[in-house]
Design an enzyme around this catalytic site. Structure first.
Site, short mmCIF file in Angstrom:
data_model
loop_
_atom_site.label_atom_id
_atom_site.label_comp_id
_atom_site.label_asym_id
_atom_site.label_seq_id
_atom_site.Cartn_x
_atom_site.Cartn_y
_atom_site.Cartn_z
N GLY A 1 2.98 -3.51 -4.13
CA GLY A 1 2.62 -3.70 -5.53
C GLY A 1 2.88 -2.42 -6.30
O GLY A 1 3.86 -2.28 -7.03
N GLU B 1 4.10 -6.62 1.35
CA GLU B 1 3.44 -6.98 0.08
C GLU B 1 3.28 -5.76 -0.83
O GLU B 1 2.17 -5.37 -1.17
CB GLU B 1 2.04 -7.56 0.39
CG GLU B 1 2.04 -8.71 1.37
CD GLU B 1 0.64 -9.00 1.96
OE1 GLU B 1 -0.31 -8.24 1.69
OE2 GLU B 1 0.53 -9.99 2.70
N CYS C 1 -18.09 5.30 -25.09
CA CYS C 1 -19.34 6.04 -24.97
C CYS C 1 -19.78 6.19 -23.52
O CYS C 1 -20.77 5.59 -23.09
CB CYS C 1 -20.41 5.34 -25.81
SG CYS C 1 -19.92 5.25 -27.52
N GLU C 2 -19.03 6.94 -22.76
CA GLU C 2 -19.33 7.24 -21.37
C GLU C 2 -18.74 8.62 -21.10
O GLU C 2 -17.57 8.86 -21.46
CB GLU C 2 -18.60 6.27 -20.42
CG GLU C 2 -18.96 4.82 -20.53
CD GLU C 2 -20.17 4.43 -19.68
OE1 GLU C 2 -20.56 5.21 -18.80
OE2 GLU C 2 -20.70 3.34 -19.93
N GLY D 1 0.76 -1.24 0.00
CA GLY D 1 0.00 0.00 0.00
C GLY D 1 0.78 1.28 0.00
O GLY D 1 0.20 2.37 -0.08
#
Ligand code: PLP
Length: 441
Positions: free
Chosen positions: A293, A291, A361-362, A239
């Site tokens: 990432g 951990e 299309c958003e 994190g």
């Protein structure tokens, strides 16, 4: 981001001009720097040198086989959240006995496979999961190493969707129920408690939440010892946030460490400071695990995209590019910020504030809003910090093939995943042969 720099006004990944990659492989394209990824992993390794520690790369941040293979070569461990990720790690040459398995919804077949290959630890998120692991381990006549994921009720002060350690979040076992969970694990025949873990969220930009969570974990570990349940390892999760505002540093040509950092960059703790927190607080008798990432791959990657059209309305300038929310979902999903910089600098042209949007299309399909850029159609742009939660969150929405992924190593560029074809998009779909033949309506 030292691996990305301008040379004579052209943006390079290591020794390769991004414009060359666009010409050769098309756009949109994810580009990763091998040197940056390895440097980021090594920064963790060096920060914990001399200390019994295992860095378990969080596979979900970027799970391409080539990226996992880089980690495996460095001797990394892996944090997985599905059996699909486990198969990827094994295919990439990762060691099963350095794998920890997180996630709230482990399926029985996933647990079985993880036990068969002999992973290092299950990070258990509920008592029913503990019972399921025990049952499957008994069927296989093995013992499952487990750790309880503690929900420390710590607010990581990050986006609510990526905050995972508050008491209202679905993750982990709440602080007050942890002892009972370990006692249950002790009673069960085929699980053995080997550690304690947590993961408080992602893109955490200060060390205080870690200190808070760590203190709770360590207090619990001592309680457990007093109750005759000794704990071997402490896993603080991942994190650690990254600097999503490094575009100016690249444009200024200054190495990151020397450039004056703005307000946003100043708040991102570096790996050394993070390691110091852990080294100072966690007694040496515990094996340390983490951990990470995003902090390993995030700033090692960019999304390369081409301007299709420039369009001006009464209120806005739009740069319509060929990458969209199906390639990089973070801006749409979390209102996340990614710096967007030109691949070829246009020094003498006037900048305008562009909404950089995709073809999907958003209305929520944007990569960045109100960005000062000097643009012409066909220009290439680099969306920075796209190495983590980029490709792996991409989809085929609007039947758009997923982008090509390229790994740059010095002056070489390797295709590590081909751009999808329309044929691949439709693979596995069938039209049933109905009894009422067409045309007989
Ligand atoms: C996502 C995740 C990580 C990695 O988080 P980053 O923010 O990418 O470092 C680590 N551990 C667990 C359990 C996760 O779910």
């Amino acid at each position: 981001m030292e691996s990305y720099s301008y040379k004579n006004g052209a943006l390079y990944a290591e020794q390769v001009p991004l414009s060359t990659l666009a010409a050769r492989h098309g756009t949109p394209a994810f580009v990763y720097s091998r040197a940056a990824i390895e440097a980021n992993w090594r920064a963790y390794a060096q920060a914990f040198a001399g200390r019994d520690a295992l860095i378990c790369y969080a596979v979900k941040a970027n799970s391409n086989l080539a990226i996992l293979n880089l980690m495996a070569r460095l001797g990394s461990g892996f944090d997985i959240v599905s059996v699909g990720e486990l198969e990827r790690v094994l295919r990439a040459g990762g060691a099963a006995d350095k794998v920890v398995f997180s996630g709230v919804g482990k399926h029985a077949h996933e647990i079985r496979r993880a036990l068969e290959v002999g992973i290092k630890c299950f990070n258990v998120e509920s008592e029913p999961e503990l019972l399921r692991i025990n049952e499957i381990a008994a069927q296989l006549s093995v013992t499952a190493p487990v750790s309880i994921r503690v929900n420390p009720d710590t607010d990581a002060h990050t986006h609510p969707f990526i905050s995972t350690g508050r008491k209202e979040d679905k993750f982990g076992i709440s602080h007050g129920q942890v002892l009972a969970a370990y006692r249950l694990a002790e009673r069960l025949e085929c699980v053995v408690p080997v550690g304690i873990d947590c993961h408080i969220g992602s893109q955490v930009t200060s060390l205080e939440p870690y200190i808070d969570a760590l203190e709770k974990l360590l207090t619990l570990a001592e309680d457990l010892e007093r109750h005759g349940i000794p704990i071997g390892h402490v896993d603080i999760g991942g994190g650690l946030g990254i600097d999503y505002h490094c575009g100016n540093l690249i444009r200024a040509g200054a190495p990151r460490s020397q450039a004056g950092s703005g307000d946003d960059t100043a708040t991102v703790p570096d790996v050394t400071a993070f390691a110091e927190v852990l080294r100072d607080r966690v007694p040496a008798r515990y094996h340390l695990m983490l951990e990470p990432g995003r902090s390993i791959v995030g700033n090692a990657g960019v999304l390369l995209t081409r301007v299709e059209y420039l369009k001006t309305t009464h209120t806005r300038h739009f740069a319509i590019v060929d990458a969209s929310m199906n390639d990089l979902l973070r801006p749409s999903l979390y209102q996340a910020w990614h710096d967007i910089i030109p691949v070829t600098a246009r020094a003498d042209e006037r900048e305008m504030d562009y909404d950089v949007v995709g073809p999907v299309c958003e209305t929520g399909d944007f990569l960045g809003l109100q960005r000062p850029l000097a643009l012409r159609p066909d220009d290439l742009l680099a969306v920075l910090s796209a190495g983590a939660y980029g490709f792996c969150m991409s989809s085929n929405y609007n039947s758009r093939p997923r982008a090509v992924e390229l790994l740059v190593d010095d002056a070489c560029a390797h295709v590590i995943r081909e751009r999808e074809t329309p044929e691949q998009l439709m693979a596995g779909e069938y039209m049933p042969e109905f009894a009422d033949a067409m045309g007989n309506l």
